[in-house]
Structures are given as C-alpha cells and as structure tokens.
Enzyme design. Structure first.
Site, PDB file in Angstrom:
ATOM      1  N   TYR A 187      23.053  -1.435 -25.022  1.00 42.80           N
ATOM      2  CA  TYR A 187      22.447  -2.503 -25.234  1.00 42.80           C
ATOM      3  C   TYR A 187      23.128  -3.262 -25.257  1.00 42.80           C
ATOM      4  O   TYR A 187      24.035  -4.474 -24.637  1.00 42.80           O
ATOM      5  CB  TYR A 187      20.948  -2.478 -25.768  1.00 42.80           C
ATOM      6  CG  TYR A 187      20.228  -3.861 -25.380  1.00 42.80           C
ATOM      7  CD1 TYR A 187      19.422  -3.575 -24.989  1.00 42.80           C
ATOM      8  CD2 TYR A 187      20.720  -5.116 -26.123  1.00 42.80           C
ATOM      9  CE1 TYR A 187      18.249  -4.984 -24.801  1.00 42.80           C
ATOM     10  CE2 TYR A 187      19.646  -5.874 -26.109  1.00 42.80           C
ATOM     11  CZ  TYR A 187      18.687  -6.505 -25.437  1.00 42.80           C
ATOM     12  OH  TYR A 187      18.085  -7.138 -24.895  1.00 42.80           O
TER      13      TYR A 187
ATOM     14  N   HIS B  33      13.484  -6.000 -27.164  1.00 44.50           N
ATOM     15  CA  HIS B  33      13.454  -5.152 -26.186  1.00 44.50           C
ATOM     16  C   HIS B  33      13.532  -3.603 -27.630  1.00 44.50           C
ATOM     17  O   HIS B  33      14.203  -3.982 -28.143  1.00 44.50           O
ATOM     18  CB  HIS B  33      14.187  -4.799 -25.749  1.00 44.50           C
ATOM     19  CG  HIS B  33      14.132  -5.684 -24.539  1.00 44.50           C
ATOM     20  ND1 HIS B  33      13.092  -5.730 -23.299  1.00 44.50           N
ATOM     21  CD2 HIS B  33      14.751  -6.911 -24.557  1.00 44.50           C
ATOM     22  CE1 HIS B  33      13.951  -6.726 -22.731  1.00 44.50           C
ATOM     23  NE2 HIS B  33      14.128  -7.229 -22.850  1.00 44.50           N
TER      24      HIS B  33
ATOM     25  N   ASP C 295      12.314 -11.819 -18.617  1.00 47.47           N
ATOM     26  CA  ASP C 295      11.655 -10.182 -18.765  1.00 47.47           C
ATOM     27  C   ASP C 295      10.339 -11.094 -20.354  1.00 47.47           C
ATOM     28  O   ASP C 295       9.551  -9.753 -20.518  1.00 47.47           O
ATOM     29  CB  ASP C 295      12.870  -9.398 -19.614  1.00 47.47           C
ATOM     30  CG  ASP C 295      13.786 -10.314 -19.947  1.00 47.47           C
ATOM     31  OD1 ASP C 295      13.706 -10.630 -20.266  1.00 47.47           O
ATOM     32  OD2 ASP C 295      14.538  -9.070 -20.477  1.00 47.47           O
TER      33      ASP C 295
ATOM     34  N   GLU D  23      14.172 -16.027 -20.427  1.00 42.39           N
ATOM     35  CA  GLU D  23      14.568 -15.095 -19.593  1.00 42.39           C
ATOM     36  C   GLU D  23      12.817 -14.501 -19.302  1.00 42.39           C
ATOM     37  O   GLU D  23      12.609 -13.965 -19.457  1.00 42.39           O
ATOM     38  CB  GLU D  23      15.764 -14.106 -19.772  1.00 42.39           C
ATOM     39  CG  GLU D  23      16.114 -13.214 -18.172  1.00 42.39           C
ATOM     40  CD  GLU D  23      17.085 -12.231 -18.735  1.00 42.39           C
ATOM     41  OE1 GLU D  23      17.595 -12.709 -20.097  1.00 42.39           O
ATOM     42  OE2 GLU D  23      18.141 -11.113 -18.087  1.00 42.39           O
TER      43      GLU D  23
ATOM     44  N   HIS E  80      13.417 -17.443 -26.289  1.00 42.54           N
ATOM     45  CA  HIS E  80      14.495 -17.217 -24.661  1.00 42.54           C
ATOM     46  C   HIS E  80      13.416 -17.330 -23.859  1.00 42.54           C
ATOM     47  O   HIS E  80      12.558 -16.138 -23.985  1.00 42.54           O
ATOM     48  CB  HIS E  80      15.225 -16.066 -25.324  1.00 42.54           C
ATOM     49  CG  HIS E  80      16.258 -15.559 -24.512  1.00 42.54           C
ATOM     50  ND1 HIS E  80      16.957 -15.780 -23.582  1.00 42.54           N
ATOM     51  CD2 HIS E  80      16.183 -14.218 -23.901  1.00 42.54           C
ATOM     52  CE1 HIS E  80      17.451 -15.375 -22.163  1.00 42.54           C
ATOM     53  NE2 HIS E  80      17.479 -13.986 -22.453  1.00 42.54           N
TER      54      HIS E  80
ATOM     55  N   ASP F  11      16.841 -10.822 -27.952  1.00 38.32           N
ATOM     56  CA  ASP F  11      17.097  -9.400 -27.700  1.00 38.32           C
ATOM     57  C   ASP F  11      18.470  -8.783 -28.832  1.00 38.32           C
ATOM     58  O   ASP F  11      18.817  -7.962 -28.175  1.00 38.32           O
ATOM     59  CB  ASP F  11      17.883 -10.377 -26.050  1.00 38.32           C
ATOM     60  CG  ASP F  11      17.206 -10.642 -24.795  1.00 38.32           C
ATOM     61  OD1 ASP F  11      16.893  -9.270 -25.078  1.00 38.32           O
ATOM     62  OD2 ASP F  11      17.698 -11.063 -24.101  1.00 38.32           O
TER      63      ASP F  11
ATOM     64  N   HIS G 287      17.568  -6.627 -15.048  1.00 36.71           N
ATOM     65  CA  HIS G 287      19.112  -7.046 -14.401  1.00 36.71           C
ATOM     66  C   HIS G 287      18.963  -6.882 -13.344  1.00 36.71           C
ATOM     67  O   HIS G 287      20.253  -7.253 -12.696  1.00 36.71           O
ATOM     68  CB  HIS G 287      20.249  -7.082 -15.042  1.00 36.71           C
ATOM     69  CG  HIS G 287      20.310  -8.285 -16.245  1.00 36.71           C
ATOM     70  ND1 HIS G 287      21.107  -7.506 -16.958  1.00 36.71           N
ATOM     71  CD2 HIS G 287      18.927  -8.828 -16.994  1.00 36.71           C
ATOM     72  CE1 HIS G 287      20.995  -8.446 -18.220  1.00 36.71           C
ATOM     73  NE2 HIS G 287      19.616  -9.227 -18.301  1.00 36.71           N
TER      74      HIS G 287
ATOM     75  N   HIS H  53      22.329 -14.342 -25.573  1.00 27.83           N
ATOM     76  CA  HIS H  53      23.228 -14.614 -24.843  1.00 27.83           C
ATOM     77  C   HIS H  53      23.064 -15.465 -23.549  1.00 27.83           C
ATOM     78  O   HIS H  53      23.715 -15.275 -22.339  1.00 27.83           O
ATOM     79  CB  HIS H  53      23.334 -13.436 -24.123  1.00 27.83           C
ATOM     80  CG  HIS H  53      22.127 -12.179 -23.021  1.00 27.83           C
ATOM     81  ND1 HIS H  53      22.285 -12.244 -21.832  1.00 27.83           N
ATOM     82  CD2 HIS H  53      20.617 -12.747 -23.836  1.00 27.83           C
ATOM     83  CE1 HIS H  53      20.649 -11.753 -21.275  1.00 27.83           C
ATOM     84  NE2 HIS H  53      19.827 -12.266 -22.498  1.00 27.83           N
TER      85      HIS H  53
HETATM   86 FE1  FEO Z   1      17.752 -11.754 -21.957  1.00 27.88          FE
HETATM   87 FE2  FEO Z   1      16.268  -9.572 -22.204  1.00 27.88          FE
HETATM   88  O1  FEO Z   1      15.851 -11.150 -21.807  1.00 27.88           O
END
Ligand code: FEO
Length: 396
Positions: free
Chosen positions: A192, A225, A83, A81, A79, A164, A23, A145
């Site tokens: 996390y 992850h 990443d 995001e 998701h 996530d 982030h 999230h």
């Molecule tokens: Fe919310 Fe691993 O991205």
C-alpha cells in the site's frame, strides 16, 4: 457487521472481499480491501468517513440498526476520494442534523464531486471539537495523498483515525492487527505504501515528526482500509518513517519482457552472476507482462538495484516494461541503482530507452546496459553472467 473498538466507538464499514483492482484498474488488490467507517457515540454522535458508493445502501441500513441517524451531529470527512465519500450523499439524506467536518481543501473536493450545499465546518491542524466527554483533534495531512487529507484523533480513548495512512488493501474478518498474520499484514502495508503513499514520502517523514511532537497517547490507529492497529502501535509508525526515508533492503529486482526468449535468457544469466557475488541478497525476476504491476512496484520500492530488460521492438521497448518504469517515474525514489539489458536484431536502441526511463525516475545508472544480437549463445550468456557479477560488485 460491526466491531466494538472501545466503549462507544465502533467500526461500521464494509469489507470488500471481491475487490481485485483499485484506482480503476491501476492497482492490484489480490486480498480485497475494506472501507472503514467509524461511529463515535457521545453527547454529540460522530461518523468518521463513509464507504464506497457501491455499498451505500447496505452501509446506511447497517448504521440505521445501530443509531437513529437524526442523532448524528458530525460526519468527519478525512478525505473525499470516492472510496471513502461515495456513500456520503445517501448518508447526508438521512443525517438531517449533521455538519460535515473537513479541511478547507476537503470542502472543495466534496463540492467538486457531489455539488451539494451541505453544512460544512472547515478545520485545520490543532483545531478541537468537543463532542461531550471527549474531543476530536484534527491534523491536516495535505498531499498525503490528496490536498484534502487529514487525520482525526479522539481524546480519552486515544484513537487516531488515520484515513489512508497506515492502511492496507487487506480484507480480513478479524480486523485487528493483533489477530492478523503478521507477515501478510506487513507485506500488504508495504504494498500500500509503495503504490499509493511513496510519491509523497518527503511529506510523510515530516508529518510523522510533527505527530510525534504532539505527544498524543495512541492506543489504536484506525485507518480507512484494512485492519486496525491495536498492538505495538509504534512499529507501523516506525516502519512508515523508515519507508519514507529512501528505503533500501538487500534486494535486487529484475524485470523483463521477451518476444522469443532471448531477453529472458539474458535476465536469468545476469541473475546467476548477481547471485554469485551477493548470495545473501533477495533476488527476484519478474516477467512484467505476467506479473501484477503493484507487486513489481513494491519490490522495486525496496530494492537497492533494479534491472530492466526488453528487446528492441519498433524502435522502442515492450509496453509492459515501459509501463512499470513509467509508473515509478513520479515517485521520487532515491538512492537506487539501475541497469538495462535487452536483445535486438538490427537496432539496439531498447537499452537506451530503458536508461532514459531509469534516469527520469531518479535512478543512478551503473553502466550503458548490456545488449545481445538475436539469440544469445553460450558465450554471450557467459558475458551476461559476468555483467551480473560486475553489477553486484558495484552495490556490494
Ligand atoms: Fe485516497 Fe482510500 O482513498
């Protein structure tokens, strides 16, 4: 590197051994991370999530060694995001026949990031897409999230691709929980949760209850992850349920920063007093300017009592302590008690400022705080020990 999970289900992501911040520079990732992507082969082939854009080229090359990308029917974006979606533009250049599956909110975030007119199919909780011998079942996870977050479940193989949720920033070549150091894995999972998921805990508890009512058999939880959970699946689900419900360990965390050691001496004396009364509690002291913020947030997340100390400086407090309390202000933490302390020369406003920050973060203040003029002498340090003993009695 690819990993077989089940026949016709493979991990095809990227382990990022070098990652130390996430982030932006906000979170620490001392053990690196991974961006998990998965390939499901059936009558219709499916890719679940992609990897960080920095690794897009090697990700595509790896996939091309595994399959003709023209034969991909669906790319599931659990998701958006970056990443997980960073490699999406390059992937879609090669997957000419693919439709993106995502939530309605996902359509907005994907468009918002990439401004492309890819073919997209929105799904909601309970929707099923048949891919041949197996089905994909979707479960929305709005605000766990991001608004677009969802999980995808693969029938017959009983795999929950949880994105996530249940993840860890943990680079580990073994990639399965059964082959990982349990203590490290659970610590990374907690770190996390505390830093990324905790602000949405109320929704997490409800979502876990909802998933359990679906009675889906789950052999693997494959997050986006870190390592994949392949044994005692209920353990991490139960931990999430516990963490989501005002989680408190027998733990005290003291954070401070100090200019000329006065506030440090106060911290250590207060800790001695706490330890007198609560010898079985875990007690940690962190200089906020010298400790990774993510570690401190994790410790605070698990603590019954949190103390913050800073000298008064420029009618305020030192920025490292303010940053930690600012970070947790929006977490909605419940059931935690707090107290402040700090040295001063002519204006003892520091503890008032710390108290305000604690109250804003939802902590119950035990008292008005402890202050020490200039450099605390032996008498003042004895008072600090007594102050610590009184705090400990309050949470005993
Ligand atoms: Fe919310 Fe691993 O991205």
């Amino acid at each position: 590197m690819t990993i077989d999970i089940k026949k016709n289900v493979q991990w095809c992501g990227k382990i990022d051994w070098e990652l130390r911040n996430f982030h932006g520079e906000e979170l620490s990732t001392p053990r690196g991370s991974s961006y998990n992507s998965y390939l499901i082969r059936d009558e219709k082939n499916v890719i679940i999530d992609t990897v960080h854009g920095a690794f897009a080229d090697e990700y595509i090359e790896q996939l091309q060694r595994m399959i003709d990308l023209n034969e991909i029917s669906y790319v599931v974006v659990n998701h958006a995001e970056p990443d997980h979606s960073g490699a999406l533009p390059k992937l879609m250049e090669h997957c000419k026949n693919a439709t993106i599956i995502c939530t309605n909110a996902g359509m907005k975030s994907i468009k918002g990031y990439y401004h492309k007119d890819w073919k997209m199919m929105p799904v909601k909780t309970g929707d099923i897409v048949k891919i041949g011998t197996r089905n994909l079942v979707f479960v929305e996870m709005a605000m766990i999230h991001w608004p677009d977050s969802m999980m995808t479940y693969l029938t017959n193989d009983n795999i929950l691709f949880s994105n996530d949720a249940f993840g860890q920033h943990y680079a580990n070549a073994k990639m399965f929980s059964s082959k990982s150091d349990k203590a490290v894995l659970l610590d990374e999972a907690l770190q996390y949760y505390a830093n990324i998921v905790a602000p949405y805990s109320q929704k997490v508890a409800k979502k876990i209850a909802e998933i359990l009512t679906l009675s889906l058999p789950i052999d693997y939880i494959c997050p986006s992850h870190g390592v994949m959970w392949d044994e005692n699946i209920t353990e991490i689900v139960e931990l999430y349920d516990k963490w989501a419900k005002s989680y408190l360990e027998d733990k005290v965390t003291i954070i401070y920063d100090s200019m000329y050691q006065s506030t440090r001496k106060m911290a250590e004396a207060i800790a001695e007093g706490i330890a007198d009364i609560l010898p079985d509690f875990e007690l940690n002291i962190y200089n906020a300017a010298k400790t990774e913020k993510s570690r401190i947030v994790t410790e605070i997340f698990a603590s019954k009592l949190v103390l913050a100390g800073s000298p008064t400086v420029h009618n305020g407090v030192l920025s490292s302590v303010a940053a930690v309390l600012g970070e947790i202000a929006g977490f909605g933490l419940k059931g935690k008690k707090a107290a402040s302390f700090g040295s001063y020369g002519w204006s003892p406003v520091g503890i008032k400022i710390l108290n305000e920050k604690f109250e804003k973060a939802g902590f119950e203040l035990i008292n008005e705080g402890a202050k020490a003029l200039w450099n605390p002498d032996d008498d003042v340090l004895a008072e600090m020990r007594e102050y610590g003993r009184n705090l400990a009695e309050n949470i005993k």
